[in-house]
Design an enzyme around this catalytic site. Structure first.
Site, PDB file in Angstrom:
ATOM      1  N   CYS A   1      29.862  52.464  69.397  1.00  0.00           N
ATOM      2  CA  CYS A   1      29.091  51.216  69.319  1.00  0.00           C
ATOM      3  C   CYS A   1      27.591  51.444  69.502  1.00  0.00           C
ATOM      4  O   CYS A   1      26.806  50.499  69.391  1.00  0.00           O
ATOM      5  CB  CYS A   1      29.610  50.174  70.305  1.00  0.00           C
ATOM      6  SG  CYS A   1      29.786  50.744  71.987  1.00  0.00           S
TER       7      CYS A   1
ATOM      8  N   HIS B   1      29.982  41.250  68.575  1.00  0.00           N
ATOM      9  CA  HIS B   1      29.693  42.681  68.674  1.00  0.00           C
ATOM     10  C   HIS B   1      30.299  43.419  67.478  1.00  0.00           C
ATOM     11  O   HIS B   1      31.391  43.969  67.566  1.00  0.00           O
ATOM     12  CB  HIS B   1      30.279  43.194  69.998  1.00  0.00           C
ATOM     13  CG  HIS B   1      30.155  44.661  70.246  1.00  0.00           C
ATOM     14  ND1 HIS B   1      29.240  45.475  69.604  1.00  0.00           N
ATOM     15  CD2 HIS B   1      30.844  45.481  71.097  1.00  0.00           C
ATOM     16  CE1 HIS B   1      29.380  46.723  70.045  1.00  0.00           C
ATOM     17  NE2 HIS B   1      30.346  46.743  70.939  1.00  0.00           N
TER      18      HIS B   1
END
Length: 364
Positions: free
Chosen positions: A83, A319
């Site tokens: 991420c 996200h």
């Protein structure tokens, strides 16, 4: 040494998994952003660097560059630091400019969780060290640092409130690119929802008697974001106004059982290298994968919430893994044009136990 500056930054809306963006593969999402960034560019870019996490592979940066209509001479390289991939792409572009490898880059990230071919996440760490699911890892951080459910819900509510205020004020408008037949509105934000009541009603979702709920952590999302980065000399030559100047970056590994802790030593190390203190930073953008991460970050570094994610973050908006780091920089790019700042930091914690941070100087 050449200095790297950000002269433009754009993103798509953030869609829910199997939501508004579900029919767009990642290269098409990225192409919308790339086209927007190059539409007034009187020169070609040296490279397109994109972060991506959940596939489908095949060098999505190159595929996205071709999909966008860029000349076939522009290569493309895909980064996977989980991420942190979108932020790593930007970091790499800045260092390439510093090293004289090129003058103009598009860097960011893209994710389509809706179209991912993978049913399960990849391994982040050997089992003998520990490879917890991210929800359990967030619980580990909450337990280790004494972060209660109430503290997490308090921060999550703040993220929702800030996102709704930013939406109502039109502050996201400048960030977003248009996609045909898609509302220009992040899918996860609902101004009509009573988030305070929702947070109080939710039960722990990762651990019995735990503190992490679906309300104080991020969702699973689709989206793309990228920035146009130039050497300061090239920006001046082409008549672009620099907004953020790259100062320095830091990446540090931590215990994989506590990945949410990663931004803390990364920011400490970054500021120490530049002889700065936390009080010298006017604005932090940190990825809100879990509220426990942000609460720990604020508490350990003694940073008031007023300096963190002033327009909301991933808890409220979502996200999209590979794009999230680039969304942080996109938000900074537009926020420093609304509110005066000197130094700003974008930071992210990464599965497998990594923290990354970039220090920017505002030129506005």
């Amino acid at each position: 040494m050449p200095k790297a500056v950000v002269v433009n930054a754009k993103r798509t809306i953030i869609g829910k998994k199997d939501g508004l963006l579900k029919d767009y593969p990642p290269e098409q999402l990225a192409a919308f952003v790339i086209r927007e960034l190059v539409q007034d560019l009187p020169t070609v870019v040296d490279d397109v660097i994109l972060g991506n996490v959940v596939g489908p592979g095949g060098n999505i940066a190159r595929l996205s560059a071709l999909e966008s209509g860029l000349p076939v001479s522009i290569p493309g390289v895909t980064i996977d630091r989980q991420c942190g991939s979108g932020l790593e792409a930007i970091r790499l572009a800045c260092h390439l400019i510093q090293g004289g490898a090129g003058h103009v880059y598009i860097a960011g990230g893209v994710e389509s969780t809706s179209q991912s071919p993978f049913q399960q996440r990849a391994r982040f760490s050997p089992e003998w060290i520990g490879d917890p699911e991210m929800g359990i890892a967030a619980e580990n951080v909450a337990e280790k640092y004494g972060i209660t459910r109430e503290m997490q819900d308090e921060y999550a509510l703040l993220s929702y409130q800030r996102a709704i205020q930013a939406l109502n004020a039109g502050h996201y408008r400048d960030e977003l690119v248009k996609i045909p037949d898609i509302p220009i509105h992040d899918e996860g934000v609902n101004p009509k929802l009573n988030y305070d009541r929702m947070l109080r009603r939710l039960s722990p979702c990762f651990k019995e008697e735990g503190t992490v709920t679906l309300g104080n952590c991020c969702g699973i999302n689709d989206g793309a974001a990228a920035v146009l980065i130039m050497s300061e000399e090239k920006a001046e030559e082409l008549g672009f106004e620099p907004i953020l100047r790259f100062v320095d970056s830091a990446v540090i590994g931590v215990d994989p059982n506590y990945p949410a802790f990663g931004p803390i030593p990364a920011v400490r190390h970054l500021l120490q290298k530049q002889s700065l203190q936390e009080k010298d930073i006017d604005l932090f953008e940190i990825n809100e994968a879990f509220a426990s991460k942000v609460v720990a970050f604020a508490n350990e570094l003694n940073i008031p919430y007023e300096k963190i994610n002033r327009k909301g973050g991933a808890i409220a908006l979502g996200h999209p893994y590979g794009a999230s780091g680039a969304i942080l920089v996109t938000r900074l790019f537009h926020e420093v044009q609304r509110k005066k700042a000197n130094y700003t930091v974008s930071a992210i914690g990464i599965g497998g136990g990594i923290g990354m941070a970039i220090l920017w100087e505002s030129l506005r």
